[in-house]
Design a protein around this motif. Structure first.
Motif, PDB file in Angstrom:
ATOM      1  N   LYS A 194       4.223   6.199  -5.152  1.00  0.00           N
ATOM      2  CA  LYS A 194       5.405   6.587  -4.375  1.00  0.00           C
ATOM      3  C   LYS A 194       6.655   5.870  -4.866  1.00  0.00           C
ATOM      4  O   LYS A 194       7.730   6.471  -4.949  1.00  0.00           O
ATOM      5  CB  LYS A 194       5.175   6.268  -2.892  1.00  0.00           C
ATOM      6  N   ASP A 207       0.709   3.948  -3.123  1.00  0.00           N
ATOM      7  CA  ASP A 207      -0.137   5.137  -2.901  1.00  0.00           C
ATOM      8  C   ASP A 207       0.278   6.239  -3.868  1.00  0.00           C
ATOM      9  O   ASP A 207       1.449   6.377  -4.218  1.00  0.00           O
ATOM     10  CB  ASP A 207       0.018   5.643  -1.462  1.00  0.00           C
ATOM     11  N   LYS A 236       0.806  -1.219   0.000  1.00  0.00           N
ATOM     12  CA  LYS A 236       0.000   0.000   0.000  1.00  0.00           C
ATOM     13  C   LYS A 236       0.840   1.271   0.000  1.00  0.00           C
ATOM     14  O   LYS A 236       0.595   2.204  -0.772  1.00  0.00           O
ATOM     15  CB  LYS A 236      -0.938   0.013   1.226  1.00  0.00           C
ATOM     16  N   GLN A 237       1.843   1.339   0.849  1.00  0.00           N
ATOM     17  CA  GLN A 237       2.653   2.552   0.951  1.00  0.00           C
ATOM     18  C   GLN A 237       3.385   2.845  -0.359  1.00  0.00           C
ATOM     19  O   GLN A 237       3.424   3.998  -0.820  1.00  0.00           O
ATOM     20  CB  GLN A 237       3.671   2.412   2.087  1.00  0.00           C
ATOM     21  N   GLU A 238       3.941   1.812  -0.987  1.00  0.00           N
ATOM     22  CA  GLU A 238       4.683   2.011  -2.243  1.00  0.00           C
ATOM     23  C   GLU A 238       3.765   2.373  -3.398  1.00  0.00           C
ATOM     24  O   GLU A 238       4.176   3.088  -4.329  1.00  0.00           O
ATOM     25  CB  GLU A 238       5.466   0.735  -2.607  1.00  0.00           C
TER      26      GLU A 238
END
Length: 204
Positions: A76, A62, A58-60
């Protein structure tokens, strides 16, 4: 084992992230491997394994602003790659300018020949991109407002304002700085066009 239908579902999810082709294929392989591992080792069904994998990425994946001087949003992970590329472009342009600086400022006609070569290289890349349809009209507009071009414009304003405030002989000092700044800016623009010709994402 991932079925063809399940693979298509993974593809659809990753396509929604608008990744460049190379990164899309790399992340797709990671997704398939990670989901397969979860299904085999934890006996998860596909949907649960897919959700867990999406959560871990998820973080990569977003969406974030590509650059301070850009309204475009990318993932990202792609931004990190892009910003590394931008830093390399600026570094190579700076090294090129420094290598030529002594000759440009001390030897007559060096700047003129350098200018002709750089303009020729840029025009050649533009023609190549047009002939092989690597750029459309809106790409040229994007090039004019590219984050690195805008940063160069801002740096130029700061540079020449500083020269005006610090030097009495602005014409002499400013002429030399303008030449070096021109070489740097052209080197940046040529690299952007080169990456575009190779279909590498540089925000145009």
């Amino acid at each position: 084992m991932i079925t063809l239908t399940q693979e298509k579902e993974i593809q659809q999810y990753l396509l929604s992230k608008h990744l460049n082709q190379k990164l899309f294929l790399e992340i797709k392989d990671h997704f398939i491997q990670q989901i397969s591992t979860l299904m085999e080792e934890q006996k998860s069904n596909f949907e649960d394994a897919f959700q867990d994998t999406k959560l871990s990425w998820k973080q990569e994946l977003d969406f974030v602003k590509a650059d301070l001087f850009s309204f475009r949003k990318i993932t990202k992970i792609e931004k990190e790659i892009l910003q590394r590329k931008f830093r390399n472009i600026m570094l190579y342009a700076a090294i090129f300018t420094l290598l030529l600086s002594q000759f440009v400022l001390t030897v007559s006609n060096v700047f003129m020949y350098s200018e002709m070569i750089l303009i020729g290289a840029m025009v050649s890349l533009l023609i190549y991109n047009v002939i092989f349809q690597k750029m459309r009209l809106y790409h040229y507009l994007q090039l004019s407002f590219h984050p690195l071009i805008l940063k160069n414009a801002l740096a130029g304003i700061v540079l020449f304002t500083s020269a005006y405030l610090l030097y009495n002989h602005l014409a002499v000092q400013g002429s030399g700085m303008m030449k070096l700044f021109f070489l740097y800016a052209m080197a940046v623009k040529i690299q952007i066009l080169y990456y575009k010709a190779r279909k590498i994402n540089v925000l145009i």
